[in-house]
Each structure stands twice: as C-alpha cells, then as structure tokens.
Design a protein around this motif. Structure first.
Motif, PDB file in Angstrom:
ATOM      1  N   GLU A 194       0.831  -1.216   0.000  1.00 42.16           N
ATOM      2  CA  GLU A 194       0.000   0.000   0.000  1.00 42.16           C
ATOM      3  C   GLU A 194       0.858   1.255   0.000  1.00 42.16           C
ATOM      4  O   GLU A 194       0.556   2.233  -0.697  1.00 42.16           O
ATOM      5  CB  GLU A 194      -0.898  -0.027   1.237  1.00 42.16           C
ATOM      6  CG  GLU A 194      -1.835   1.165   1.344  1.00 42.16           C
ATOM      7  CD  GLU A 194      -2.650   1.119   2.615  1.00 42.16           C
ATOM      8  OE1 GLU A 194      -3.230   2.147   2.982  1.00 42.16           O
ATOM      9  OE2 GLU A 194      -2.690   0.048   3.271  1.00 42.16           O
ATOM     10  N   HIS A 195       1.962   1.217   0.766  1.00 41.38           N
ATOM     11  CA  HIS A 195       2.884   2.363   0.791  1.00 41.38           C
ATOM     12  C   HIS A 195       3.514   2.603  -0.583  1.00 41.38           C
ATOM     13  O   HIS A 195       3.595   3.752  -1.051  1.00 41.38           O
ATOM     14  CB  HIS A 195       3.965   2.111   1.843  1.00 41.38           C
ATOM     15  CG  HIS A 195       5.021   3.173   1.908  1.00 41.38           C
ATOM     16  ND1 HIS A 195       4.833   4.390   2.509  1.00 41.38           N
ATOM     17  CD2 HIS A 195       6.296   3.189   1.413  1.00 41.38           C
ATOM     18  CE1 HIS A 195       5.925   5.110   2.405  1.00 41.38           C
ATOM     19  NE2 HIS A 195       6.832   4.400   1.742  1.00 41.38           N
ATOM     20  N   GLN A 196       3.947   1.529  -1.248  1.00 43.17           N
ATOM     21  CA  GLN A 196       4.537   1.677  -2.578  1.00 43.17           C
ATOM     22  C   GLN A 196       3.517   2.207  -3.579  1.00 43.17           C
ATOM     23  O   GLN A 196       3.836   3.057  -4.427  1.00 43.17           O
ATOM     24  CB  GLN A 196       5.095   0.325  -3.049  1.00 43.17           C
ATOM     25  CG  GLN A 196       6.221  -0.220  -2.184  1.00 43.17           C
ATOM     26  CD  GLN A 196       7.449   0.656  -2.227  1.00 43.17           C
ATOM     27  OE1 GLN A 196       7.687   1.373  -3.204  1.00 43.17           O
ATOM     28  NE2 GLN A 196       8.234   0.607  -1.168  1.00 43.17           N
ATOM     29  N   GLN A 197       2.275   1.725  -3.487  1.00 44.64           N
ATOM     30  CA  GLN A 197       1.236   2.210  -4.392  1.00 44.64           C
ATOM     31  C   GLN A 197       0.955   3.687  -4.166  1.00 44.64           C
ATOM     32  O   GLN A 197       0.767   4.461  -5.123  1.00 44.64           O
ATOM     33  CB  GLN A 197      -0.051   1.384  -4.179  1.00 44.64           C
ATOM     34  CG  GLN A 197      -1.176   1.723  -5.140  1.00 44.64           C
ATOM     35  CD  GLN A 197      -0.836   1.373  -6.584  1.00 44.64           C
ATOM     36  OE1 GLN A 197      -0.006   0.493  -6.824  1.00 44.64           O
ATOM     37  NE2 GLN A 197      -1.454   2.046  -7.539  1.00 44.64           N
ATOM     38  N   ARG A 198       0.954   4.108  -2.909  1.00 45.29           N
ATOM     39  CA  ARG A 198       0.719   5.517  -2.608  1.00 45.29           C
ATOM     40  C   ARG A 198       1.859   6.391  -3.137  1.00 45.29           C
ATOM     41  O   ARG A 198       1.631   7.495  -3.639  1.00 45.29           O
ATOM     42  CB  ARG A 198       0.553   5.679  -1.098  1.00 45.29           C
ATOM     43  CG  ARG A 198       0.069   7.045  -0.686  1.00 45.29           C
ATOM     44  CD  ARG A 198      -0.536   7.081   0.708  1.00 45.29           C
ATOM     45  NE  ARG A 198       0.318   6.459   1.704  1.00 45.29           N
ATOM     46  CZ  ARG A 198       0.017   5.353   2.351  1.00 45.29           C
ATOM     47  NH1 ARG A 198      -1.120   4.715   2.098  1.00 45.29           N
ATOM     48  NH2 ARG A 198       0.831   4.852   3.268  1.00 45.29           N
ATOM     49  N   LYS A 199       3.088   5.881  -3.050  1.00 51.53           N
ATOM     50  CA  LYS A 199       4.217   6.627  -3.605  1.00 51.53           C
ATOM     51  C   LYS A 199       4.107   6.762  -5.121  1.00 51.53           C
ATOM     52  O   LYS A 199       4.381   7.825  -5.685  1.00 51.53           O
ATOM     53  CB  LYS A 199       5.524   5.924  -3.239  1.00 51.53           C
ATOM     54  CG  LYS A 199       5.958   6.118  -1.788  1.00 51.53           C
ATOM     55  CD  LYS A 199       7.250   5.393  -1.487  1.00 51.53           C
ATOM     56  CE  LYS A 199       8.392   5.941  -2.297  1.00 51.53           C
ATOM     57  NZ  LYS A 199       9.681   5.302  -1.941  1.00 51.53           N
ATOM     58  N   LYS A 200       3.673   5.685  -5.798  1.00 50.09           N
ATOM     59  CA  LYS A 200       3.512   5.758  -7.257  1.00 50.09           C
ATOM     60  C   LYS A 200       2.421   6.755  -7.635  1.00 50.09           C
ATOM     61  O   LYS A 200       2.570   7.519  -8.595  1.00 50.09           O
ATOM     62  CB  LYS A 200       3.171   4.375  -7.801  1.00 50.09           C
ATOM     63  CG  LYS A 200       4.325   3.385  -7.741  1.00 50.09           C
ATOM     64  CD  LYS A 200       3.912   2.031  -8.299  1.00 50.09           C
ATOM     65  CE  LYS A 200       5.043   1.022  -8.216  1.00 50.09           C
ATOM     66  NZ  LYS A 200       4.645  -0.311  -8.734  1.00 50.09           N
ATOM     67  N   MET A 201       1.322   6.759  -6.876  1.00 50.04           N
ATOM     68  CA  MET A 201       0.240   7.711  -7.151  1.00 50.04           C
ATOM     69  C   MET A 201       0.707   9.143  -6.947  1.00 50.04           C
ATOM     70  O   MET A 201       0.407  10.030  -7.759  1.00 50.04           O
ATOM     71  CB  MET A 201      -0.950   7.413  -6.241  1.00 50.04           C
ATOM     72  CG  MET A 201      -1.654   6.092  -6.556  1.00 50.04           C
ATOM     73  SD  MET A 201      -2.920   5.674  -5.346  1.00 50.04           S
ATOM     74  CE  MET A 201      -4.020   7.074  -5.537  1.00 50.04           C
ATOM     75  N   ALA A 228       3.796  10.191  -7.229  1.00 50.35           N
ATOM     76  CA  ALA A 228       4.734  10.516  -8.304  1.00 50.35           C
ATOM     77  C   ALA A 228       4.002  10.808  -9.604  1.00 50.35           C
ATOM     78  O   ALA A 228       4.354  11.730 -10.351  1.00 50.35           O
ATOM     79  CB  ALA A 228       5.719   9.360  -8.494  1.00 50.35           C
ATOM     80  N   SER A 229       2.936  10.023  -9.905  1.00 49.85           N
ATOM     81  CA  SER A 229       2.175  10.274 -11.139  1.00 49.85           C
ATOM     82  C   SER A 229       1.440  11.597 -11.071  1.00 49.85           C
ATOM     83  O   SER A 229       1.371  12.341 -12.046  1.00 49.85           O
ATOM     84  CB  SER A 229       1.189   9.130 -11.374  1.00 49.85           C
ATOM     85  OG  SER A 229       0.249   9.066 -10.298  1.00 49.85           O
ATOM     86  N   ASP A 230       0.897  11.944  -9.906  1.00 47.78           N
ATOM     87  CA  ASP A 230       0.236  13.243  -9.762  1.00 47.78           C
ATOM     88  C   ASP A 230       1.226  14.374  -9.930  1.00 47.78           C
ATOM     89  O   ASP A 230       0.945  15.380 -10.580  1.00 47.78           O
ATOM     90  CB  ASP A 230      -0.431  13.340  -8.389  1.00 47.78           C
ATOM     91  CG  ASP A 230      -1.610  12.384  -8.270  1.00 47.78           C
ATOM     92  OD1 ASP A 230      -2.100  11.937  -9.328  1.00 47.78           O
ATOM     93  OD2 ASP A 230      -2.021  12.080  -7.127  1.00 47.78           O
TER      94      ASP A 230
END
Length: 634
Positions: free
Chosen positions: A619-626, A628-630
């Motif tokens: 979940e932490h990695q997914q939040r970081k990717k989101m 970064a994409s934003d």
C-alpha cells in the motif's frame, strides 16, 4: 726532341737534388744550401752533340746504385749523398748544350717562386693583420663581457643586499608582531582571569545570598509551623471545653428548628390556601398575581442572558485563545490545578521507569537528533533559570517524523508550558486574524513558567509575502506575528514545524536561532518503533489503568496472545518498511491489532504479522507511485 728531353731530365735532377738538400717554407725567406758554390761552372755555349752523347753514355751505361738502408753520414750526422747527386747533375747540365736555357728556366722558376713567396708573405701579413684585428675585437668583446658581468655582479650584490635588508626588516616585523601577540595574549589572559575572579566572586555572593534566603525561608517555615501547632493546640483545647455546651445547644436548636418548621409549614399551607381562595375570588388580585409571575420570568431570562454576556467577557479576558488547539495550561487560570498536580506526581513516580526505557516516551529519534533535542532542553531550562532571552526553533522534515511530539517533550523537560496551534487556522479568521494573534501572544506572556508556542504547518500563513494567492488578511496576520517576535523574548519560545522550509518568509527565517531536521527513521529506529507500538497496541492492550471508576464503568478489552513473535521477525519487518515514517509505523501496528481482533482466536503469530506488514508495504509503494504520477502530471 732529344735536346728537350735532356733538358727536362736535367731540370728534374736539379729539382730532386734541391728537394733532397733544402726545404722552402711559406712562412720564411728563401735559403740556399751552405754547401753550394757561389757560381756553378757553366758549360761552353758551343758544345757539340758528341760530347753530350759521351757525357750521357757513361750515365746510361752506369748501373743503378743501390741505396743502402743506412746512409753514409759524417761525424756531425750530415748525409752528403744528396750533394753528390746535385753536383753530378750540375756537371751534366754544364756539359749539356742546353745549359743556358736550363738555367734561364730555372731562373724563371726561381723568380716565379720568389713572387709566390712574396705574395704568400703579403697574404701572411694580411692574415696576421686580420688575426690582430680579430684578437683586438675578441679582447674588446671580452672586456665588454667582463664589464657587463661586473655590472651584473654589482646589480646582483645590490639585490642581495636589498633582499637581506628586506628579510632583516621582515624578521624584525615578525619579532615585533610576535611580541605584540604575546602582549595581547597576556592582556587577554589577564582579562579572563579578572573575569573569572569577578564571576567567582559574584557566584560566591549569589551562593551566600541563596543560602541566606534559604535559611530565612527555613526560619519562617519553622516559625509558621510552631505558630500553627500552638494555634491548633489552643483550638483543640477550646473545642474540648466547648464540646458539651455545643452538644446541648445543638439538641435544643434542633428541637426549636423542628417546631419552627412545623409551624411554618402549617402557616404556609394556611396562607397558600387563603391566598389562592382570595386570588380566585378577587379579579384585581388575580391580575396582580399574573403580572408578578410574568415579571419573574422576565427577570430570570434577563439574568441568564446577562450572565452569558458576562461569562463571554470573562472567557475573552481570562480564557484560552481560540487559536490554541492543545495546551498544558488550563482553559482558565484556576482550572486544571488538580490535573497538573496529578501529572507532577505521576511524573515523579514514573521517573525511574522512564530512565530505564525510552527517555522520550513515544518519540524514537536518531541518536544524534535525540542528543540535540536533549541539549536544547537543558539549554532552555538554564536560560529560564538565568532569566535570559529564549531562542526560537525550527523543526522541518517529512510528515509523521515526530516533530510535534518532540516539541511537547522539549517543553516538558525544560519546565515550560506547552501550547499548539496550526497555521491553517489563521486564514479562515479573515480580518480578525490580527486580533487573535495579539490575543494569543498576550495570553502566552501570562504564563508564570514560560511557554513554548508550537506552530504546526507554519508555512500555511508564514509563507513569502509576495505570493499572489496570499490575501491581505494573511499578510496582516504575518506582520502581526513578526511584530510580536521582533525582539528576543524571555516568556515565549517560538517553535515552528513545516514540511517545506524554503516557503517561509525571509523575515520569519531571520527570527529562527536553531534549526533541526527530522528525517525518516532508519532501520534501527524503525525496529525500536515496532517494538514500542507492539507493546502499546498488542502486549498491553488489555491492561487497565489503576482507578475505581475506570474499573466500574469501562468494559475490559480482550487481551491479545502473542506467539513466536521475536526480535528477528521485527528486524525483518523493519528492513521491509524502508521509507515509512513514525506515524505510518504506528498505523501499521494498529492494522496488526485490527487484524488480530478480526481473527477467530485473537492470537498474533508470525504469519499474520508478516501478512499485514506485506500488505502495508505494498500500500505504501502504491501511494508513492500515485504521488509521483500526480506530480508528473502537474
């Protein structure tokens, strides 16, 4: 043809004889042999050919003489063989018919040789003159070079003397400078010694003064204690003497009060019955009664509203400002006294426990940062005790790294009150923000212990004043805070926390004295946080705090059983949770607690713990990717 060949042979013989006897050199005069005669015999001009033939025949018929390897010599070492050959050649020439021509040829050759010698002598003299000229030129050049070398040597000597003089001056200057430095050092040491003596004297005076005040306070306490004991003994004696009298008086008073209240109740019911009868029968009295009840209701309403207005005024004057979200001080000066006493007692009781565990409670920081916070706490406490101005602090770093908790612990350990506000609460106030800021600082200055004012999310209203989106009310609020913090304060420690220190206004940054960075926790800090929150959310979750009401009215929480969860598993989780903040680790352990309560047997085992950790890491990695994409899309 025979004559010319004979002449040629004679000339060759004479030349060979001459070459055998004398040598002519180009650098000397022509010399004749000392053995030659003054005049050679010349043959008669008219000599016949037969005589030539006769003279030639013996030479032709004569066998060739074999030269000996060792020539015949005289006692003086002279070899006469060459002279003999020359004499023989002269005789042949004299006997020849071409003798005159031969002598003329020899004469011409001799004259030619003399001319050559003369020309060679002239050339030699010219060469000598040229050599002399060259020698004079070489001598002039040598003298010129010598003069130049002497001048160069003189200039080098002058430069060397100048260099020596300059070095001597530099050495003298260095000596004077070193002497001056020694004098300055001696003066500084003398001044430091005098300052130390003065400080020691002042400290001694202060110690004596404190000792005198301490003795005076002890004497006053002893006097008060003796006086209180005497007064208590007197009051006890008086109470003992008046005890019987008081008992009798109480009994008589109780009897009298009973009779009085019975008579009063009877009289009241009689009057109420008569009054109700009179009111109902008389219309005027009924109107007066209704008016009295209405007036009573109006008075009650007016009193309530007046009390509300008065209480709001008291709240504005004495109460806590609306910007404060959390504070160790009570809302009013008289409130919270019991809670503060309880905190002091609990802090003293748990002092030994806290020293064995983490000194900062729930705050786990890097050792260097924790040491720096300890130093600031001691410095702030010493600053307060010496009545010196406080230093303002800036905490910056990612969210959830313990800035607020560290500020709270810093205030607690330095003996200051603590107050928390957020920068986001200032913008909604609009034009009232300036008034609220001044009320906040006025309230903070009333603290007797000193107050640490912690402004979280400080960049929300302390950003650069040239921002286009900043309203006039926000600029005014910022100017008000800058006005109240223009000088170093002895009452307030201003602590700012932000995630973006570069957005702060330059004037705000100028008021900061200490800057502390709160980075994300490392692996060791994450391991300690996991152990801390495991103990808080899992191990001690079912325990009850001591207290009567908590045991009566609170339902006991189900206790969690921990199986095979050792430090190695926690270290593995600490390695997986790289990039987690302290708040995220606390949420992770709360998720572990929720997962345990969701299980059937309420048991925490390694498999369940690893499952929750892996889920939270993903979940932490997914939040970081989101994020970064934003950021990339923006």
């Amino acid at each position: 043809m025979a004559g010319s060949s004979t002449a040629a042979g004679i000339i060759a013989a004479i030349a060979s004889a001459a070459l055998g006897v004398n040598h002519v050199y180009a650098d000397g005069p022509f010399n004749l042999s000392p053995f030659s005669t003054a005049s050679a015999p010349s043959p008669p001009p008219n000599s016949s050919a037969p005589s030539n033939a006769k003279s030639e025949s013996p030479a032709a018929e004569q066998p060739p003489r074999i030269r000996k390897e060792q020539p015949r010599t005289t006692s003086s070492g002279f070899d006469p063989e060459a002279l003999e050959r020359g004499a023989k050649a002269l005789r042949e020439i004299a006997s020849s018919s071409q003798a005159k021509k031969a002598f003329e040829v020899i004469k011409k050759q001799e004259e030619t040789r003399q001319l050559e010698m003369t020309s060679k002598e002239a050339e030699f003299k010219a060469i000598q003159a040229q050599a002399e000229t060259d020698r004079q030129r070489v001598i002039y050049e040598e003298q010129k070079k010598l003069t130049q070398q002497q001048a160069q040597i003189k200039s080098q000597m002058a430069r060397y003397e100048d260099e020596l003089a300059r070095k001597r001056m530099q050495a003298e200057n260095e000596h004077h400078r070193a002497r001056n430095q020694e004098l300055v050092k001696l003066q500084e040491e003398s001044a430091m010694k005098l300052e130390q003596i003065r400080r020691a004297t002042e400290e001694q005076i202060q110690a004596q003064r404190r000792q005198t005040e301490k003795e005076k306070a002890e004497i006053e306490r002893e006097t008060i204690r003796v006086r209180a004991m005497a007064e208590a003994e007197g009051r006890a004696h008086e109470a003992k003497l008046a005890e019987e009298i008081n008992k009798r008086m109480l009994v008589e008073r109780a009897n009298a009060e009973t009779e009085k209240w019975v008579a009063a109740i009877n009289t009241m019911f009689d009057h109420i019955g008569g009054g109700m009868k009179a009111i109902l029968t008389d219309q005027n009295k009924l109107v007066v009664a209704v008016g009295g009840v209405t007036a009573l209701a109006a008075g009650v309403y007016t009193t309530r509203e007046g009390a509300r207005v008065l209480w709001s005024y008291i709240d504005r004057i004495l109460g806590q400002p609306s910007l404060i979200r959390e504070s160790s001080r009570g809302k009013y000066p008289w409130s919270g006294m019991f809670n503060r006493a309880k905190k002091i007692l609990s802090r003293d009781a748990n002092a030994s426990v806290s020293t064995k565990g983490n000194e900062f409670g729930d705050v786990i920081l890097h050792p260097s940062l924790q040491k720096r916070v300890h130093q600031l706490a001691r410095a702030t406490a010493n600053t307060k005790s010496h009545q010196a101005p406080f230093r303002n602090i800036l905490f910056y770093g990612p969210p959830g790294t313990g800035k607020t908790m560290a500020a709270r612990e810093l205030a607690s350990r330095s003996g200051l009150d603590y107050a928390l506000m957020t920068g986001g609460d200032v913008a909604p106030l609009g034009p009232q923000a300036v008034t609220k800021i001044h009320e906040l600082f006025d309230w903070a200055k009333k603290s007797n212990r000193g107050l640490l004012l912690f402004i979280d999310e400080a960049d929300a209203f302390l950003c650069e004043r040239n921002k286009t989106y900043m309203s006039e009310a926000q600029r005014s609020a910022l100017n008000a805070l800058l006005f109240r913090t223009g000088d170093q304060s002895k009452d307030i420690v201003l602590a700012l926390a932000t995630n973006r220190p570069g957005d702060l206004d330059s004037a705000v940054a100028d008021r900061i004295d200490e800057v502390l960075e709160f980075p994300l926790p490392g692996e060791d800090e994450r391991f300690k946080l996991l152990k801390l929150y495991l103990d808080k959310y899992i191990a001690k979750v079912g325990e009850r705090k001591p207290g009567l009401f908590s045991n009566l009215f609170k339902k006991q929480q189900e206790k969690i059983e921990i199986k095979d969860l050792n430090d190695d598993i926690l270290k593995e989780a600490a390695a997986k949770t790289e990039g987690f903040s302290g708040r995220e680790i606390a949420k992770l352990m709360a998720s572990v607690q929720s997962a345990v309560y969701g299980s059937a047997d309420c048991v925490l085992n390694p498999s369940l713990f690893r499952e929750v950790v892996d889920y939270k890491v993903a979940e932490h990695q997914q939040r970081k990717k989101m994020a970064a994409s934003d950021g990339g899309s923006i």
